[in-house]
Design a protein around this motif. Structure first.
Motif, short mmCIF file in Angstrom:
data_model
loop_
_atom_site.label_atom_id
_atom_site.label_comp_id
_atom_site.label_asym_id
_atom_site.label_seq_id
_atom_site.Cartn_x
_atom_site.Cartn_y
_atom_site.Cartn_z
N UNK A 1 0.84 -1.17 0.00
CA UNK A 1 0.00 0.00 0.00
C UNK A 1 0.89 1.24 0.00
N UNK A 2 0.56 2.21 -0.84
CA UNK A 2 1.30 3.46 -0.90
C UNK A 2 0.62 4.46 0.02
N UNK A 3 1.41 5.08 0.88
CA UNK A 3 0.88 6.08 1.80
C UNK A 3 1.25 7.46 1.28
N UNK A 4 0.28 8.35 1.19
CA UNK A 4 0.58 9.68 0.69
C UNK A 4 1.43 10.48 1.68
N UNK A 5 2.27 11.32 1.14
CA UNK A 5 3.13 12.15 1.98
C UNK A 5 2.42 13.45 2.33
N UNK A 6 2.71 13.95 3.51
CA UNK A 6 2.29 15.28 3.90
C UNK A 6 3.16 16.24 3.09
N UNK A 7 2.56 17.26 2.42
CA UNK A 7 3.43 18.22 1.73
C UNK A 7 4.43 18.80 2.74
N UNK A 8 5.70 18.94 2.36
CA UNK A 8 6.70 19.43 3.31
C UNK A 8 6.31 20.78 3.89
N UNK A 9 6.51 20.93 5.17
CA UNK A 9 6.31 22.21 5.84
C UNK A 9 7.68 22.83 6.02
N UNK A 10 7.81 24.11 5.74
CA UNK A 10 9.10 24.77 5.84
C UNK A 10 8.98 26.11 6.54
N UNK A 11 10.09 26.56 7.08
CA UNK A 11 10.18 27.90 7.66
C UNK A 11 11.39 28.58 7.02
N UNK A 12 11.21 29.83 6.68
CA UNK A 12 12.27 30.61 6.03
C UNK A 12 12.65 31.80 6.88
N UNK A 13 13.92 32.18 6.80
CA UNK A 13 14.41 33.43 7.35
C UNK A 13 14.87 34.22 6.14
N UNK A 14 14.02 35.12 5.66
CA UNK A 14 14.27 35.75 4.37
C UNK A 14 14.09 34.71 3.29
N UNK A 15 15.14 34.41 2.55
CA UNK A 15 15.10 33.37 1.52
C UNK A 15 15.83 32.11 1.95
N UNK A 16 16.28 32.06 3.21
CA UNK A 16 17.06 30.93 3.71
C UNK A 16 16.17 29.94 4.44
N UNK A 17 16.22 28.69 4.02
CA UNK A 17 15.47 27.63 4.70
C UNK A 17 16.10 27.38 6.07
N UNK A 18 15.28 27.49 7.14
CA UNK A 18 15.81 27.28 8.48
C UNK A 18 15.19 26.08 9.19
N UNK A 19 14.07 25.57 8.67
CA UNK A 19 13.40 24.46 9.33
C UNK A 19 12.52 23.75 8.31
N UNK A 20 12.41 22.46 8.47
CA UNK A 20 11.50 21.68 7.62
C UNK A 20 10.92 20.54 8.43
N UNK A 21 9.78 20.06 7.98
CA UNK A 21 9.11 18.93 8.62
C UNK A 21 8.43 18.14 7.51
N UNK A 22 8.59 16.83 7.54
CA UNK A 22 7.89 15.99 6.57
C UNK A 22 7.24 14.81 7.29
N UNK A 23 6.24 14.27 6.67
CA UNK A 23 5.51 13.16 7.28
C UNK A 23 4.75 12.36 6.25
N UNK A 24 4.20 11.25 6.70
CA UNK A 24 3.43 10.35 5.84
C UNK A 24 2.10 10.04 6.52
N UNK A 25 1.04 10.03 5.74
CA UNK A 25 -0.25 9.57 6.24
C UNK A 25 -0.26 8.06 6.20
N UNK A 26 -0.71 7.42 7.24
CA UNK A 26 -0.83 5.97 7.25
C UNK A 26 -2.25 5.58 7.61
N UNK A 27 -2.62 4.42 7.20
CA UNK A 27 -3.97 3.92 7.49
C UNK A 27 -3.90 3.00 8.70
#
Length: 69
Positions: A1-27
């Motif tokens: 079974x393929x589990x869909x991914x949560x679209x990546x969540x990101x935080x920026x400081x100006x144009x610089x990526x400072x934080x990210x979070x990823x996840x997967x939905x499961x049944x």
């Protein structure tokens, strides 16, 4: 079974990526009485310069809000 991914969540400081979070939905198991969606956080990253600033907590709270919808 393929589990869909949560679209990546990101935080920026100006144009610089400072934080990210990823996840997967499961049944849940098919024999579960009440079906629920489960969000498994698979990765969180915060740059050294922004650690202990609360930005990771903020992204976790956004992920929680998305999971509870």
């Amino acid at each position: 079974m393929i589990h869909p991914a949560l679209p990546p969540l990101t935080a920026l400081d100006g144009e610089t990526l400072i934080d990210y979070l990823s996840g997967m939905w499961t049944a849940p198991a098919p024999d579960r009485f009440t079906p629920v969606r489960i969000l498994n956080i698979t990765d969180v990253g915060v740059t050294d310069s922004h650690r202990s600033s609360g930005i990771g907590l903020q992204l976790m709270q956004v992920a929680e809000e998305i999971a509870l919808k």
